[in-house]
Structures are given as C-alpha cells and as structure tokens.
Design an enzyme around this catalytic site. Structure first.
Site, short mmCIF file in Angstrom:
data_model
loop_
_atom_site.label_atom_id
_atom_site.label_comp_id
_atom_site.label_asym_id
_atom_site.label_seq_id
_atom_site.Cartn_x
_atom_site.Cartn_y
_atom_site.Cartn_z
N TYR C 62 99.82 -22.92 -4.92
CA TYR C 62 100.47 -24.01 -5.71
C TYR C 62 100.43 -23.55 -7.08
CZ TYR C 62 102.03 -28.80 -6.91
OH TYR C 62 102.50 -29.83 -7.43
N GLU C 63 99.42 -22.80 -7.62
CA GLU C 63 99.23 -22.36 -8.97
C GLU C 63 100.45 -21.06 -9.46
OE1 GLU C 63 96.74 -24.85 -8.14
OE2 GLU C 63 95.75 -22.95 -7.46
N THR C 96 96.05 -30.16 8.50
CA THR C 96 96.66 -31.37 7.81
C THR C 96 98.01 -30.99 7.44
OG1 THR C 96 96.10 -30.70 5.56
CG2 THR C 96 94.49 -31.88 6.72
N HIS C 98 99.00 -30.08 4.43
CA HIS C 98 99.03 -29.39 3.24
C HIS C 98 99.56 -28.09 3.14
CE1 HIS C 98 96.45 -28.35 -0.45
NE2 HIS C 98 96.20 -26.81 -0.01
N ARG C 137 101.68 -9.05 9.02
CA ARG C 137 102.69 -8.92 7.91
C ARG C 137 102.11 -8.21 6.75
NH1 ARG C 137 103.84 -12.03 11.49
NH2 ARG C 137 105.90 -12.40 12.23
#
Lengths: 169, 169, 169, 169, 169
Positions: C62-63, C96, C98, C137
């Site tokens: 997210y950063e 979750t 998230h 990957r």
C-alpha cells in the site's frame, strides 16, 4: 464481549449554528421518509434549528452526487451556505447488475464530492440485498430489529460539521 | 520455508522530531482502542514524543478520508503540521453490502488523499469478515493468535515520515 | 497452438543511458528479493549500468504508490532523475478482505501515478491466492515451474523508458 | 427475435483524412496480430490510407494507457497528430488475480485517458476467461465461431474520429 | 406493504425551455430504440419541444462517456447548448468479462462526466444478465412484465435540468 455496536458521539454537540442539507432519492419512499425523519429528529435533539435543515430531492440514488453538488451551490448562491450535507438513498438488489454499478459509482462519487464542495458529505446510502434489510435499517420492520440509521447520519452530520466543517477552524 | 510474515523495519528509526496524527473511527471501539494503543506504543518505542502524537476521532470509517484531510489542515493552521497520519477503522462484514462499498471507497480515498495533503497516509483499516478476525488483528482475541497490527502501522508511519515525509528531503 | 506465453522484446534495447528506480515492499521478503534480483539481472543484460539502478524500500505494498512518487521526487532533487520506476510487492490472499482492497487500490494508484510523475511505472505487483503461486512467479518454487517475473519487469522498464520515457523524444 | 448482435455503422464513413494510431501489447501475439489485422483491414475499407495508420507496441496491457498517451504525444511532436487511437491487448484469466487487477485498472485508465489526450480512445482489450474465447473473438478459432473483433474497433475508430475527433467540429 | 416501486416525480415539470441530448449506443438496437422512444415520449409529455430533443449515436456503450462529452461540446459550439444529456446503452452479460469491465468503467465515467460538462448526466445504461431482462426493462418482452425504463430517464432529465441544470439558478 460486545465489541461491535453503534459508534457513540464522543461528546454532546451544539448544532444551533449549523445549516444542514438533506437531499434524498424518491425510490423506496416509505423507507426513505423514515430515514429522513430519523436524521432530522436526531439533529433537532442536538440543537440544530428546524429552519436550518433544508430538504431537497432527486429521482434516484445515481442523481445524489451531482444533485448534492448543485444543491450546495444553490444554497451558497442564496447566501445560505450549508455546513454539511446528508444524501439519502435506498438501493435494493434486483435481478440485473443495476444495484452493483449504481451503488459502487454513487459511493465513490459521494466520497470524492467532499473535495469539490469543501464540506463534509455524510454517507446516507443503504445498499441492501433485500427490502426487509432496508426496512430494518430504517427502524420500520415489523420486528423493530434495528434502530433507525438516519439517526446515526444526523449525529454524524452535526459532529463532522462542528469538527471539520467550513467554519470549524 | 517461512516466506510470509511481518515486514521488518529496514533500520532503527529516530522518530523524535516527528509529529504524527492518529484519527480513528468509533465503531467497534474495543478493537479500535487496542489498535490505537498498539500504534502509539510502537511509535514511542521509536522515539516519537508523546506530545507529538495527536489523536482525533470521526464517527465511522467512511468519515476517515475527509476527516483526515481536515485534521491535517487544522494542525497546519495551528502551526503544528503533521508529518504523517494514521487513519484507523474497523469494518466487519454484515448482511447488507455496506461493508463492501465503504471498504472500497474508503481505501481508494485514503490512497488518493496522499496527493492532496502531501504527507504519507498509513492504511489503518481492518476489513474483516468476522469480529473474531478483527479481535485477532488487534492482538486481543482469547487465543492471542496474532500480533497487534497497530504496531505495524506505527512503525510504518515513522519510516514513511522519515523517508518520504514533507521534511524528509 | 501455443498462443499464450511471454511477450518478447520487440528488439534489443540499449539501457546504458537509463536511470532506473526499484522500490519494493518488505513483506514476503524471500520472494521479493528474488523478484528484485530478476529485474536487476535482466536490466544489466540490456546494458543498464549497475550504478544507475537505485533501490529503495517501503514497509508494504500500500505504501508503494506514494513511496514511488516521493522516491522519484527525491532523485530529481538530487539531480539524478529516474527514467522509469519499478514498484515491487507481493500480496497473498489471507482470511480477511485486506488482500482485495490493497491490491485494487494499489494497482489503480500505480497506474494513475504515471500522469503525475511523467515517467513510466512498471507493474511489479504479484496478487496471488497462495504463497506457492508467488514462489513460482519469482522462479523459486521447488518445481521451478515458471520463470522469474522480475525479468519481465526489468525488460519492460528498459523498453518503456526507451520508447516513452522523459528523454525518449 | 434477434435483438443482440453487432452494432452496425450508422452510415458509410470516409476515413481518407484521418490519422489513426494502433498500439498493441505483445502477449498472446497470435491473437493480437489477428486483431490488429482486422482493425487495419476495416479501416482501409473505410478509406483510411495505409500510410496514415501508425502501429506501435508495448510489452503488456498494463502499459497500454501510458504508452498510448506518450505515443499520442510523440506523434504530435512529429507534426503528425493522431485523430484516434486503438490500444489493443488480450488478457486471459490465470490462476492468480493478476487478470482481474490488470483488466480493471487498464479499462478505467483507457477510459480516463480520453480527457487527457483529447482524442477518442477505442477499447481494444479482450478480457477472456479462456484462450479459446480470445481466439474466437479474433476470428481464428477452429470453428470460426465469431467475427474478428478488431474489425469493430477499426469501424468505431473511424466513426468516433469523424464525429468526435479533434478536427470533427 | 409496497415499499419499493418507481420513484414518482415530486411535481409536474415544465420542460418547454429545455434542450435535451440523447446519445445512444447501437448494439442491441431493438431494445435501444424502445428505450429512446420511451425517453422521448415522456419528455414530450412534460412539455419538452420535439425540436429541442437532439439525438446522436455511438457504436457501443464504452463510447458513451467521451461521445457525450464531445456531443455536449458540439452543441455548445453551435450555439445550442444542452441542459441535460441522456446516454443510453444496453449491456448484456456474455461469456467473457467484457460486460463487467465495460459496465463498471462506463458507469464511473458517466458519473464523473457531470463535473466536466457542468450539466446533469442521466444514467441510461441497462446492465443485464440476460437479453430477456433487457427486453423487459424496455417494456417490450412478451409478457410486458415491466414499464419502459426510458420513461424514467426522460422524467429524470426534465427534473434534473429544471432543478440543477446550468440555467436552474
């Protein structure tokens, strides 16, 4: 342990100097009316004056973001600017994907609206899978299983306008 | 091979010159309080001074993006600008689609907020399917199955403010 | 008919004049490190000079968008502007939601970042349902079932910077 | 009642004065090539001159929006501005969530690109669940079950440029 | 209790001074034509003059947002600016994910268009899982199970233009 539950107000607010706009869709009118009433009652209980609550309508929920924007513009032009707006709509899942696309785009647009109008926008949209769910959240299902969510929106409007509204600091 | 797991700090940071804002919703308060405590403790351990951690609240998670923006504005106006903000909220799946639309719009809005306020915004939103999941991520489920995620957010705030904050370079 | 498969470079590129930024999250570090190595090796093979590959980190995916933006700003301020950036992160589905909200918001933000920083941003985010998928990957699962996707990102960075970078025309 | 089916052109268009850009990804190359050929043939049949169709490539579909933008910039800088662009890519569902995040972010970015470049952007992205679906939509599955969708894109490009392009009015 | 159901107009509107644009896709033409007719009839019944309803087309629904924008531009340039626009399209779920990505991006783009063109944009997009659903919502399935949704869009256009259009206040 009861962890969930309604977020309580962090203090008693004095709404006596606030001007609040409510703009609601007109689909599912019985539910909408109950929600609007709930929001108004809660705001009156927090000191907002009846003459400072302005109510406008749009046809459906998709019209709420642009309707809110222009409603805010119109009040400003009249010299009676709003401190906060509560767009209210009730979306109920049908057989097509209409519900999903309207809910998603309207939610994002109401969120983003805040940066354009510079006042808080309270999220008064019910996105329900059944009519029964919507009735319950308006406090009008037969079992009275839940409280009227309009009350939360009214309280949130007074808090957000007081803390973060255009005249807050 | 244990590949997953907490991202560790890349070095010890000195947070003694940082001002950090925490803004949290008030729904699911027990969980929220634990997360806020976790974030604060971690920041104190990294040298942030207690008086430089400012805490504000909003009613619910949907109010976090605009609340954060105005909170940042207010601190700037006071001459006490923030280097980073941690919006904290706990969303738990209910029977309507409210969870999905709030989670989605709030996550995007917090992400985009960074370009408007020019400070890092740490993602302190739990988007859980059950209350138990949220308790675990706050470090307060009975089994103590997970660490308090607020600690990660506190560490991320210090790192991001130090590396990329408004006074970083 | 083998229709799928790796997009090959359309020609041999000379990366000797390019400056490339890699910014990676630190969760799932073993996988991340392999991907970063893959990207670097491929770029070196295309002539990028080792001293022109700058590596920075953020705590989590997210950063990456705001971190990338500020990383690009910082390099510009130093008089060493980047021609392209490769944000690298590994997201793995948990219990979750998230994963979904972080993946979605980060992908959109990295896409939109390009219009703000005016250099190409290569999409180095793995959004996997299992750890095994991520290992594969990165070219490090036991069966060596796939190639290291970092190599593709390195090649894409050189191509995009050469064709469409700030000094391309 | 056959209600569905290909939208026909509303009239015969004369593309002889248009300059069209095609920019395509290079993954799933066999399918891509067929689609590009289909688009070109249709445009030639509508009078677009071969020398006025410019073809560029990017590695993968995620690179299409920024690649398109810079491709348009480059043509403008050369004094040979485009009237419309057709980004072409083929995305096929794999085992991770890569397909979903790339498809979603690329579709939105291509849509939004139009407001930045001020020319129409035709949506030439296949988002298929199987390779067979993609082959069919390129007109090259064994059963020849569908027409080549590149033809639709070529026709749409000529129409949109004529009606709504930068030189349309 | 019949809570759901069509949102009724809040009063009789006089559309005699409004100029309305309809822009429709041409896929699923039989359904589209019925919807366009429904919208026009409803607007005529509210006093909109036939010569003040301008109809334009685009190939498919993805072209509606940019097509609407340029259609609005073109009318303004002619000295005949529109007060409101109704983009109309019919999307029906197929076997690939085309339906989902087009529906999502088009819905968001039409919503956001309003802030660029400064007139209301009515959401005339059917996002159906079957052709039968689309026929029903155009009022032309064999059972005549539903009313023609184009009528709602016509009424919404007149209301929104009157309340919130560029000449409303």
């Amino acid at each position: 342990m009861a962890v969930k539950g309604l977020g309580q107000l962090d203090k008693e607010y004095d709404g006596s100097k606030l001007r609040v706009g409510i703009i609601h869709a007109r689909w599912n009118r019985v539910i909408i009316d109950a929600l609007v009433d709930g929001a108004i009652k809660r705001m009156l209980s927090l000191g907002v004056k009846e003459e400072n609550i302005i109510v406008e309508t749009v046809p459906g929920s998709y019209e709420l973001p642009y309707g809110s924007k222009r409603f805010i513009d119109a009040q400003k032009k009249k010299g009676e600017p709003l401190d906060v707006v509560i767009p209210i709509g009730v979306l109920i899942k049908g057989s097509t994907m209409h519900f999903e696309y309207i809910s998603d785009s309207t939610t994002h647009a109401l969120m983003n609206l805040q940066d354009k109008v510079h006042i808080p926008v309270i999220f008064g949209l019910l996105t329900c899978l059944t009519e029964e769910q919507a009735l319950a959240r308006a406090g009008i299902d037969e079992a009275h299983s839940m409280h009227n969510h309009g009350e939360d929106w009214g309280a949130a409007a007074v808090e957000m306008a007081t803390k973060f509204g255009p005249n807050a600091f």
